[in-house]
Design an enzyme around this catalytic site. Sequence first.
Site, PDB file in Angstrom:
ATOM      1  N   TRP A 103       1.331  -1.530   0.058  1.00  0.00           N
ATOM      2  CA  TRP A 103       0.179  -0.167   0.156  1.00  0.00           C
ATOM      3  C   TRP A 103       0.611   1.236  -0.176  1.00  0.00           C
ATOM      4  O   TRP A 103       0.723   2.116  -0.733  1.00  0.00           O
ATOM      5  CB  TRP A 103      -1.193  -0.146   1.496  1.00  0.00           C
ATOM      6  N   ASP A 170      -1.229   7.052   6.155  1.00  0.00           N
ATOM      7  CA  ASP A 170      -2.509   5.713   5.735  1.00  0.00           C
ATOM      8  C   ASP A 170      -2.582   5.584   6.861  1.00  0.00           C
ATOM      9  O   ASP A 170      -1.913   4.535   7.459  1.00  0.00           O
ATOM     10  CB  ASP A 170      -2.274   5.709   5.069  1.00  0.00           C
ATOM     11  N   LYS A 194     -12.063  -0.946   8.044  1.00  0.00           N
ATOM     12  CA  LYS A 194     -11.565  -2.422   8.849  1.00  0.00           C
ATOM     13  C   LYS A 194     -11.943  -1.796  10.488  1.00  0.00           C
ATOM     14  O   LYS A 194     -12.358  -2.319  10.948  1.00  0.00           O
ATOM     15  CB  LYS A 194      -9.848  -1.855   8.665  1.00  0.00           C
TER      16      LYS A 194
END
Length: 367
Positions: A103, A170, A194
């Site tokens: 990511w 992030d 999440k």
Amino acid sequence: MSKLVYNFSAGPSVLPKQATKEAADAIIDFANTGIGILEMSHRTKPIESMVADTDSMLRALMGIPENYDIVFLGGGASLQFCMVPMNLLDQNASADYTDTGVWASKALKEAKQFGTVNVVCSSKAETYNHIPKQFNQTPGATYLHVTSNNTIYGTQWKQFPKANTYLVADMSSDILSRQVNVSDFGLIYAGAQKNMSCAGVTVAIIRKDVLGKVSRTIPTMLNYATHIPEKSMFNTPPVFAIYVMNRTLSWLKQNGGVPEMEKTNNKKSDLLYNVLDNSKLFTGTAAKEDRSTMNIPFVFKKDAVAAEKVEGFEKEFLAFTKEQGLDQLKGHRSVGGFRASIYNAMPIEGVEALVKTMAAFEKKILG
Ligand SMILES: Cc1ncc(COP(=O)(O)O)c(C=O)c1O
């Protein structure tokens, strides 16, 4: 009543039962209006006040200061990979990026389209099994980007680097799981699916002074400055996902807020890591000092299972766990083996059931 299953999925993932129940009820009738939330205009008082309430709960739970704006956007964290540099990084400027996982590398790849990207460190050569801590920041870089928790590899910044300018993070897979000092960051973003909500909404927490510094024309929908004064209502926001977040935040508040989540997350992850450190069959894959409290990848020990038997035993273990009501434990293909994602809403009983099942399987295989 559905059967009890502990869901270890990395995302979308387990949510508090109370929150999903409240969200399900709202589909039929939202806030006693007689209209379901899926059928209601975002330009109505009940929805506007629900979005405002979500903003203030998140602000209180994370201790977000007044000089930060919160926006609820679509497009996932992946859209933030380009929105962040488009809004913050001027054409002739540079930004520092830490490459700690897939990511993180996707984020830096997008940023390259908007300015110069300095990859200040990378653990790619070691399959991202640790967080590099020694690196130099580039003088004059606009910001330093970190991926707070690397969902696939199970590593987590335990201490954030001190940025020369400001940090951009992030936090998709560990937001609200531990206390962070928001003032250390110029911008925080997180896909909600999440630890906060279902898929469909992404949160960006933006310090006011980081905006307005780029000369490029930014498309209206990709400009944070469009969404901030409109309180995320410039266009139709993902109302239902924001409501699931609202209910999840309410649950979090009722259960002691972030400090209490952090304590429980430490307890849950310690329990599993302790088993992995002492098992004859299983072992963790992440460097000890960087181990995540959210995502725990593990594999069979090389000396315990012959290479040609690994695949068969992996299938057997996954079937065995499923029989015990433990689901979604298959590891990411780039790490292999297994991964237990134990976000805020995973009760400690789920982790206790997992370690019990691991011990039983170990006994079955090794005697
Ligand atoms: C750390 C991290 N960042 C970004 C993403 C991508 O999120 P999205 O699917 O919302 O674009 C993920 C997804 O798993 C993630 O774990």
